[in-house]
Design a protein around this motif. Structure first.
Motif, PDB file in Angstrom:
ATOM      1  N   ILE A  38      -1.368  57.241 -23.849  1.00 44.65           N
ATOM      2  CA  ILE A  38      -1.839  56.246 -23.431  1.00 44.65           C
ATOM      3  C   ILE A  38      -1.667  54.894 -24.670  1.00 44.65           C
ATOM      4  O   ILE A  38      -2.476  55.167 -25.604  1.00 44.65           O
ATOM      5  CB  ILE A  38      -3.988  56.145 -23.265  1.00 44.65           C
ATOM      6  CG1 ILE A  38      -3.932  57.094 -22.495  1.00 44.65           C
ATOM      7  CG2 ILE A  38      -4.001  55.238 -22.824  1.00 44.65           C
ATOM      8  CD1 ILE A  38      -5.378  57.021 -21.638  1.00 44.65           C
ATOM      9  N   GLY A  39      -1.002  54.188 -23.907  1.00 39.94           N
ATOM     10  CA  GLY A  39      -0.655  52.858 -24.745  1.00 39.94           C
ATOM     11  C   GLY A  39      -0.094  53.924 -26.343  1.00 39.94           C
ATOM     12  O   GLY A  39       1.589  54.204 -25.701  1.00 39.94           O
ATOM     13  N   GLY A  40      -0.344  53.642 -27.012  1.00 38.42           N
ATOM     14  CA  GLY A  40       0.270  54.382 -28.767  1.00 38.42           C
ATOM     15  C   GLY A  40      -0.365  55.674 -28.965  1.00 38.42           C
ATOM     16  O   GLY A  40      -0.210  55.729 -29.709  1.00 38.42           O
ATOM     17  N   THR A  41      -1.346  55.976 -28.117  1.00 39.32           N
ATOM     18  CA  THR A  41      -1.533  57.386 -28.521  1.00 39.32           C
ATOM     19  C   THR A  41      -1.489  58.395 -27.285  1.00 39.32           C
ATOM     20  O   THR A  41      -1.545  58.143 -26.300  1.00 39.32           O
ATOM     21  CB  THR A  41      -3.480  57.647 -28.343  1.00 39.32           C
ATOM     22  OG1 THR A  41      -3.614  55.625 -28.735  1.00 39.32           O
ATOM     23  CG2 THR A  41      -3.980  58.501 -29.096  1.00 39.32           C
ATOM     24  N   SER A  80     -11.206  72.568 -26.369  1.00 39.06           N
ATOM     25  CA  SER A  80     -11.309  71.154 -26.337  1.00 39.06           C
ATOM     26  C   SER A  80     -12.104  70.274 -27.213  1.00 39.06           C
ATOM     27  O   SER A  80     -13.037  70.860 -27.127  1.00 39.06           O
ATOM     28  CB  SER A  80     -11.662  70.670 -24.848  1.00 39.06           C
ATOM     29  OG  SER A  80     -10.218  71.270 -23.774  1.00 39.06           O
ATOM     30  N   ASP A  81     -10.922  68.828 -27.481  1.00 43.20           N
ATOM     31  CA  ASP A  81     -11.982  68.253 -28.668  1.00 43.20           C
ATOM     32  C   ASP A  81     -13.251  67.171 -27.198  1.00 43.20           C
ATOM     33  O   ASP A  81     -13.887  66.717 -27.305  1.00 43.20           O
ATOM     34  CB  ASP A  81     -11.058  67.347 -28.650  1.00 43.20           C
ATOM     35  CG  ASP A  81     -10.650  68.001 -30.317  1.00 43.20           C
ATOM     36  OD1 ASP A  81     -11.164  69.150 -30.788  1.00 43.20           O
ATOM     37  OD2 ASP A  81      -9.132  68.117 -30.329  1.00 43.20           O
ATOM     38  N   LEU A  82     -12.203  66.471 -25.987  1.00 44.13           N
ATOM     39  CA  LEU A  82     -12.959  65.901 -24.499  1.00 44.13           C
ATOM     40  C   LEU A  82     -12.626  66.819 -23.428  1.00 44.13           C
ATOM     41  O   LEU A  82     -11.625  66.899 -23.510  1.00 44.13           O
ATOM     42  CB  LEU A  82     -12.104  64.362 -25.056  1.00 44.13           C
ATOM     43  CG  LEU A  82     -12.363  63.505 -23.807  1.00 44.13           C
ATOM     44  CD1 LEU A  82     -13.636  63.070 -23.948  1.00 44.13           C
ATOM     45  CD2 LEU A  82     -11.503  62.705 -24.284  1.00 44.13           C
ATOM     46  N   VAL A 109      -9.639  53.931 -24.650  1.00 37.61           N
ATOM     47  CA  VAL A 109     -10.466  53.377 -25.772  1.00 37.61           C
ATOM     48  C   VAL A 109     -10.883  55.041 -27.012  1.00 37.61           C
ATOM     49  O   VAL A 109     -10.972  55.064 -28.089  1.00 37.61           O
ATOM     50  CB  VAL A 109     -11.825  52.161 -26.021  1.00 37.61           C
ATOM     51  CG1 VAL A 109     -12.199  52.285 -26.382  1.00 37.61           C
ATOM     52  CG2 VAL A 109     -10.830  51.009 -25.180  1.00 37.61           C
ATOM     53  N   LEU A 110     -11.839  55.344 -25.870  1.00 33.28           N
ATOM     54  CA  LEU A 110     -12.361  56.774 -25.689  1.00 33.28           C
ATOM     55  C   LEU A 110     -11.408  57.795 -26.565  1.00 33.28           C
ATOM     56  O   LEU A 110     -11.815  58.306 -27.527  1.00 33.28           O
ATOM     57  CB  LEU A 110     -12.960  56.959 -24.928  1.00 33.28           C
ATOM     58  CG  LEU A 110     -14.034  58.832 -24.864  1.00 33.28           C
ATOM     59  CD1 LEU A 110     -15.221  58.335 -25.438  1.00 33.28           C
ATOM     60  CD2 LEU A 110     -14.197  59.466 -23.562  1.00 33.28           C
TER      61      LEU A 110
END
Length: 620
Positions: free
Chosen positions: A122-125, A167-169, A270-271
């Motif tokens: 997502i974006g640069g992540t 998982s972390d999320l 963002v999360l």
């Protein structure tokens, strides 16, 4: 409507450009780079792991495909998809352009069965993303061994719960239009047991220390299928009541999204960026990847891409589980269990990276149900994995005793795509006795292949029993040798010395009344090995090219793959087509004669003379 929920709607109304300002964080499986071409970070523990859970038909696979990095996972449409092969009639599929590389998405509940991992972005992540099967609340007890533990549904739930534990999320998705169903209620109940932020007093006989192994796990609820904002202002709408009911689960306010249309993804971005930074700081790493870590990532060894192919119920998934030493994919006696192509990173001998892909069984097109498109999409996914592989392993059922036409069609597709082929004769425990050894069966398989497909003579064959682990250890050395042959680059001098020997033994026949001469040969590329033959003719007979291919395979040990010999016309002789006669220019025929007659009248006042000496007199 609560204040937090109003603030959430305010965030949703902001422009989606927020995601572009997220700092670059590289995480997840491999390969991933600045342009999605770099290998995984050497800090494997720094990878943020995100899993998507939820009831069946909640839109999990749709969100998985949206968050997947197309370049890193090579999930874009391949150019070879447009090519027509001779085997397409037996391996073909309907609507091959409907999807490209992602998880299978249909309206049928329970389409996904295994957990599928990929590199998310997502974006640069960048992060690791896991798609899971839909959670059936009634099958949770089956997964924990309280009922029939060997059922397929129980295996699906165990795969899903294993993804959640590591998982972390955890993104818990549900259909906001349906509200809280029994499946969602049981999923929330189980997630509360493994959540570090909730009490674990209601764990029914399970080891709470095992469930809460990850004390930093974050659980977020996603309310899917909420396109636009009209649902927030409609009268007599149950959506807001459903959101308020879910918010009492203890995981905070639900995030309204639309996975199909990409709405609400900015909040997930963002999360994920926040949790990635926190995890790197917690592990003592900088929030962003520095130059040293980036240099280490560039130096990573490229993994061997290995695709497991074959007909249904020949033991492909069992072979994958035996190689990995764990129950990574669902295996059983029921044909057609595997649907998605499941890619699993693996280290063989702890230093050789392998990307092993388990694929769905491939049946003939006429035997598939025309009303069910899932099998066609599964075959499409399997063929795509073959096109991206370095080595393709074709698994045969030894009980058949002979090679089926469908298996020959798969082998033909592998070779024509330019991949290296290794054959596995599975289920040898059912046919081998004291007088018939696995070596004898492997030799018989090679003879059948050479009889029906001469190009694949001496293809490596490994006879084994994946269920009991017999001779499974012999497969990977053969696979790595096949990849070495497939990627080999032969010096030009060695090639031309071989060419001289071939021409001395048997020269090419004449073409169009002129002798054909092969001047020299050079290799243009490996993977697959491709060579240019510079000749004085445009093409050579097919039988002579087959003779050269056979000699080439014997000389350089290029078995189990297609050797591409391309004929190219060398530079032409600049004096070959020039003639010293008939250099006349201009208009010919009666028009030319009329034009010369008129010009002669204007110049001399008399017509041109004909006969001997006319040219000399006309010049006067």
């Amino acid at each position: 409507m609560s204040h937090s929920f109003r603030s959430l709607l305010t965030v949703l109304s902001k422009p989606h450009g927020i995601a572009t300002s997220i700092s670059r964080v590289y995480a997840g499986g491999w390969p991933s780079t600045q342009a999605c071409r770099r290998s995984v970070s050497t800090n494997a523990n720094a990878d943020l792991i995100v899993s998507i859970l939820g009831p069946p038909n909640a839109g999990k696979s749709t969100l998985f495909n949206r968050l997947m990095c197309k370049e890193a996972n090579r999930s874009y449409r391949l150019g070879s998809d447009k090519k027509k092969t001779r085997s397409k009639g037996r391996i073909g599929y309907r609507s091959p352009s409907r999807r490209s590389g992602g998880a299978i998405v249909t309206n049928v509940a329970g389409t996904t069965r295994d957990r599928r991992e990929c590199i998310g972005r997502i974006g640069g992540t960048y992060f690791r993303l896991i798609d899971t099967a839909g959670v059936d609340g009634e099958q949770i007890d089956v997964a924990f061994g309280k009922k029939n533990k060997t059922s397929i549904e129980g295996a699906m739930i165990r795969q899903t719960m294993e993804a959640a534990r590591g998982s972390d999320l955890v993104l818990l998705m549900f259909d906001a239009r349906l509200g809280v169903t029994s499946d969602l209620h049981e999923t929330i109940r189980w997630l509360r047991k493994i959540s570090p932020n909730t009490a674990s007093s209601d764990v029914d006989g399970e080891d709470s220390s095992e469930l809460q192994s990850n004390n930093t796990r974050e659980i977020v609820i996603l309310a899917n299928k909420l396109e636009g904002d009209r649902w927030a202002s409609m009268d007599n709408n149950n959506v807001l009541d459903n959101l308020n009911e879910v918010s009492r689960a203890g995981f905070g306010e639900p995030v309204p999204i639309s996975a199909e249309h990409g709405e609400g993804i900015v909040d997930i971005a963002v999360l994920i960026d926040k949790l990635t930074r926190e995890k790197r700081v917690r592990l003592g790493l900088p929030e962003e990847i520095d130059e040293d870590e980036s240099r280490n990532m560039d130096g990573e060894i490229k993994p061997l891409q290995l695709a497991i192919l074959g007909r249904q119920n020949v033991g492909k998934s069992t072979l994958v589980n035996t190689l990995l030493g764990e129950e990574r994919v669902i295996a059983g006696e029921t044909p057609g269990l595997t649907r998605d192509a499941i890619s699993v990173p693996w280290l063989w001998k702890k230093n050789k990276p392998v990307q092993i892909v388990d694929t769905a069984g491939i049946r003939r097109g006429v035997k598939r149900e025309r009303s069910n498109e899932i099998e066609d999409l599964a075959v499409l996914d399997a063929m795509r994995s073959m096109k991206l592989a370095d080595v393709a392993v074709l698994v045969l059922d030894s009980q058949a005793r002979v090679i089926q036409r469908q298996e020959l069609a798969i082998a033909d597709a592998v070779v024509r795509e330019g991949r290296s082929l290794v054959i596995v004769a599975n289920k040898m425990d059912l046919v081998v006795d004291a007088d018939y050894s696995p070596h004898d069966f492997a030799t018989a398989v090679q003879e059948q292949i050479e009889l029906r497909f001469p190009m694949l003579r001496k293809t490596p064959v490994v006879a084994m029993s994946s269920l009991y682990g017999d001779n499974v250890f012999k497969l990977m050395p053969v696979v790595f040798k096949a990849r070495e042959r497939w990627a080999r680059v032969i010096p030009t001098g060695m090639l031309n010395r071989w060419l001289e020997e071939v021409l001395d033994e048997h020269s090419p026949p004449m073409q169009q009344g002129r002798p054909a001469r092969i001047k020299y040969i050079l290799q243009t590329k490996g993977r697959p090995p491709t060579f240019l033959l510079f000749c004085n003719v445009k093409e050579l007979p097919v039988n002579y090219l087959r003779y050269m291919t056979r000699s080439f395979q014997d000389s350089f040990d290029m078995f189990g793959m297609e050797v591409r010999l391309v004929v190219k016309t060398s530079a032409e002789n600049p004096y070959s087509n020039k003639s010293t006669t008939n250099k006349t220019t201009g208009i010919g025929g009666w028009q030319g004669r009329k034009k010369r007659f008129v010009a002669s009248l204007k110049k001399t006042g008399k017509p041109l003379q004909k006969g001997r000496g006319a040219r000399r007199n006309n010049k006067r």
